[in-house]
Write an enzyme that holds these catalytic residues in place. Structure first.
Site, PDB file in Angstrom:
ATOM      1  CB  THR A 139      -0.898  -0.001   1.261  1.00  0.00           C
ATOM      2  OG1 THR A 139      -1.556   1.255   1.385  1.00  0.00           O
ATOM      3  CG2 THR A 139      -0.081  -0.233   2.528  1.00  0.00           C
ATOM      4  CG  ASP A 140      -1.146   4.946  -1.020  1.00  0.00           C
ATOM      5  OD1 ASP A 140      -1.724   4.285  -0.132  1.00  0.00           O
ATOM      6  OD2 ASP A 140      -1.734   5.809  -1.702  1.00  0.00           O
ATOM      7  CD  GLU A 141      -3.492   3.490   4.378  1.00  0.00           C
ATOM      8  OE1 GLU A 141      -3.392   3.611   5.612  1.00  0.00           O
ATOM      9  OE2 GLU A 141      -4.527   3.060   3.826  1.00  0.00           O
ATOM     10  CE1 TYR A 171      -3.037  -2.521   5.697  1.00  0.00           C
ATOM     11  CE2 TYR A 171      -3.323  -0.176   5.301  1.00  0.00           C
ATOM     12  CZ  TYR A 171      -3.153  -1.451   4.818  1.00  0.00           C
ATOM     13  OH  TYR A 171      -3.096  -1.674   3.463  1.00  0.00           O
ATOM     14  CE  LYS A 183       0.374  -4.726   2.973  1.00  0.00           C
ATOM     15  NZ  LYS A 183       0.205  -6.113   2.408  1.00  0.00           N
TER      16      LYS A 183
END
Length: 360
Positions: free
Chosen positions: A136-138, A162, A166
């Site tokens: 993810t870009d997060e 989260y 990741k």
């Protein structure tokens, strides 16, 4: 026949990827789908696929080393596409340990099982084997409101349990690439939307609530910005990275569709009004008066924006679905699958596994 091991294939992005791959390759490939069927895994997402002779479903947790090992021992796996993850930020704030277990330990199990199956005595790997870790870009943290983009070289700065889990799993994959020369790629993607998305996520939540005249919760001032990508475009990007990507590389996948959350909600409401036929009672329910501002989420990142320059230059991928078109397609799908939404929101979808597989 090339064999794909897809983890989390009953989830939103995983199931769309499986549909995409069978549309593209038909009987040329075989897919083994491993999913634990937690709250967001739904076998009804794969109706029409389950009858295929070149598709196999295995109900298993990716942390279950014995089961994953057995899958590799009994099948000549050519490609791993690793979607399986806990993904909802709010849930990670409430219960972070589950995210660490699934996202970090589960990834470690998959890496070790794939390496054991693919590595040769001289440290090289069997020809054609590839592992793709979907992220993810997060992991990159938050951007300023007035500009800048996430690049593959952007330092990691996760802010939620989260995104931290990741980021940890990404680092683990990177370490296997560096230490063992493991044949892997990582993709970091922006927010997805489209068919089969579990209605705790923003877009299906707003569609479902608006059609029932329920409040539409908006965190903070509603001006947090996300980059939105239609899920089929993501599926295509993943396939292209597995076919054309340079091993060991990370590729950012973005939609060039930066929108504030409040813009997303207003666009959905306007589109629902356009698409609902005259005389449909729900047309009266869909209103901007349903918008309700609520206390902001803890650690809420202000803006995400992906620069997909590298994947375009090296592989030739770019997003094909503009946001207004994608929203119309998504709403049309939900109109055509109201039973799916009713089953998901009631929890009845979880009975489907028992009907399909228990005792067989």
């Amino acid at each position: 026949m090339r064999t794909y091991l897809v983890t989390g294939g009953a989830g939103f992005i995983g199931s769309n990827y499986i549909h995409y791959m069978f549309r593209k390759y038909g009987d040329e490939i075989r897919i083994i789908n491993v999913d634990a069927l937690t709250y967001a895994g739904n076998l009804k997402n794969l109706k029409g696929v389950q009858e295929r002779p070149n598709y196999t479903f295995v109900k298993a947790d990716i942390c279950d080393k014995e089961t994953i090992q057995k899958i590799f021992e009994e099948n000549d796996i050519d490609r791993v596409v690793h979607f399986a993850a806990e993904t909802h930020v709010d849930r990670s704030i409430t219960n972070p340990e589950v995210f660490v277990q699934t996202n970090v330990m589960g990834t470690a199990v998959l890496l070790n099982c794939a390496r054991a199956a693919w590595e040769q005595p001289d440290g090289t790997y069997l020809n054609g084997k590839r592992f793709l870790h979907v992220s993810t870009d997060e992991v990159y943290g938050s951007l300023e409101e007035d500009g800048g983009y996430f690049y593959e070289t952007t330092p990691y700065a996760p802010h939620s349990p989260y995104s931290a889990s990741k980021a940890s799993s990404d680092m683990l994959v990177k370490s296997y690439i560096d230490t063992y020369h493991f044949p892997a790629n990582i993709t970091n993607c922006s927010n997805n939307y489209g068919p089969y998305q579990f209605p705790e996520k923003l877009i299906p939540l707003i569609i479902n609530n608006a059609l029932h005249g329920r409040k539409l919760p908006v965190y903070g001032d509603g001006k947090n910005v996300r980059d939105w990508l239609y899920v089929d475009d993501h599926a295509k990007a993943i396939d292209m990275v597995q076919e054309k990507g340079r091993l060991g590389e990370t590729y950012n996948i973005g939609g060039h569709n930066e929108k504030q959350n409040i813009e997303i909600i207003e666009t959905i409401l306007d589109t629902l009004q356009e698409m609902l036929p005259e005389g449909d009672e729900r047309k009266k329910l869909v209103s901007r008066e349903l918008i309700t501002y609520v206390e902001d989420r803890k650690g809420h990142d202000r803006r995400y924006a992906i620069a997909p320059d590298k994947i375009k230059a090296e592989i030739g991928w770019e997003p094909e679905t503009m946001f207004k078109e994608g929203i119309r397609k998504t709403i049309a799908w939900y109109f055509e699958h109201e039973e799916w939404m009713a089953d998901v929101t009631s929890g009845d979808y979880q009975k489907y596994y028992e009907e399909m597989y228990e005792g067989k």
